[in-house]
Design a protein around this motif. Structure first.
Motif, short mmCIF file in Angstrom:
data_model
loop_
_atom_site.label_atom_id
_atom_site.label_comp_id
_atom_site.label_asym_id
_atom_site.label_seq_id
_atom_site.Cartn_x
_atom_site.Cartn_y
_atom_site.Cartn_z
N ARG A 34 0.82 -1.19 0.00
CA ARG A 34 0.00 0.00 0.00
C ARG A 34 0.87 1.26 0.00
NH1 ARG A 34 -2.46 -3.80 -1.35
NH2 ARG A 34 -4.27 -4.66 -0.30
N TRP A 50 -5.22 -6.82 4.32
CA TRP A 50 -5.16 -6.61 2.88
C TRP A 50 -6.54 -6.60 2.24
CZ3 TRP A 50 -0.54 -5.68 0.42
CH2 TRP A 50 0.60 -5.91 1.19
N ASP A 72 -8.19 -0.50 1.76
CA ASP A 72 -8.15 -1.62 2.70
C ASP A 72 -8.73 -1.20 4.06
OD1 ASP A 72 -6.19 -0.19 4.06
OD2 ASP A 72 -4.54 -1.39 3.31
N ILE A 123 -6.23 2.76 3.42
CA ILE A 123 -5.19 3.08 2.44
C ILE A 123 -5.59 2.52 1.09
CG2 ILE A 123 -2.76 2.85 1.84
CD1 ILE A 123 -3.34 4.57 4.31
N SER A 131 -5.73 0.62 -2.25
CA SER A 131 -5.15 -0.65 -2.67
C SER A 131 -5.21 -0.85 -4.18
CB SER A 131 -5.84 -1.82 -1.97
OG SER A 131 -7.23 -1.85 -2.28
#
Length: 206
Positions: A130, A166, A190, A194, A196
């Motif tokens: 990420r 994840w 995610d 953040i 992805s």
């Protein structure tokens, strides 16, 4: 000089002036700044999509793609048979600011839909790791706040917090224009908020 003659002289003068006026040049890749980080890469994708450049066949050269997206490894495949004539598949990778383990290729596709001639293009960007600092607020700075959230499956109660998380926890979609002649941008985040992955789809009727 008669009135008719004066009128003709005026029209001729105007035509000469109009013919000498410079014609605005079409935008080229040199007008776009080569990205220096992941956030600038996302901004370049937005600009190239909004301007319609990713739908233009002339855009799909190795040199153009290197300058537009900043990756040093580029491959371009051109469709040559039947319904895929005029279609392009491209991959851009080895971005200098990304760690080697995170250098997932940027995927582009430009399709000519026969026999109606409609154009479709897509851009996919996935992250093996990420990118730090690219969250919803960073995306809103470039794309605005007019997004809608799509429903995701209920997360597993056994999913752990922190950097090991994840799974996609939030997906937002932007729609610019209509489905037939506009474009959409989808972003997945995610469970830490953040970014992805991102997916772009654009259309242009004949």
């Amino acid at each position: 000089m008669t009135r008719i003659a004066r009128t003709l002289s005026l029209l001729i003068a105007l035509a000469v002036i109009a013919g000498c006026s410079p014609t605005p040049s079409a935008p080229t890749e040199s007008s776009f700044q080569t990205p220096q980080n992941t956030l600038q890469l996302i901004g370049a994708i937005r600009q190239l999509t909004a301007s319609g450049r990713i739908l233009d066949s002339g855009f799909y050269t190795e040199d153009n793609l290197k300058r537009a997206f900043g990756g040093s490894n580029v491959s371009v495949e051109v469709g040559k048979h039947d319904v895929i004539i005029g279609s392009y598949w491209a991959s851009v990778s080895n971005f200098p600011w990304m760690p080697s383990q995170n250098n997932m290729p940027l995927k582009l596709r430009r399709l000519t839909m026969h026999p109606d001639g409609e154009l479709q293009a897509s851009v996919n960007l996935l992250f093996q790791e990420r990118p730090a600092g690219i969250d919803l607020a960073a995306i809103e700075q470039q794309f605005g706040k007019s997004w809608t959230e799509t429903l995701q499956p209920v997360p597993s109660p056994h999913r752990g917090p922190g950097p090991s998380c994840w799974s996609t926890d939030k997906t937002i979609v932007y729609m610019f224009g209509d489905k037939r002649s506009g474009w959409t941008a989808k972003f997945n985040f995610d469970c830490d908020g953040i970014l992805s992955s991102m997916f772009i789809d654009a259309n242009r009727p004949k």
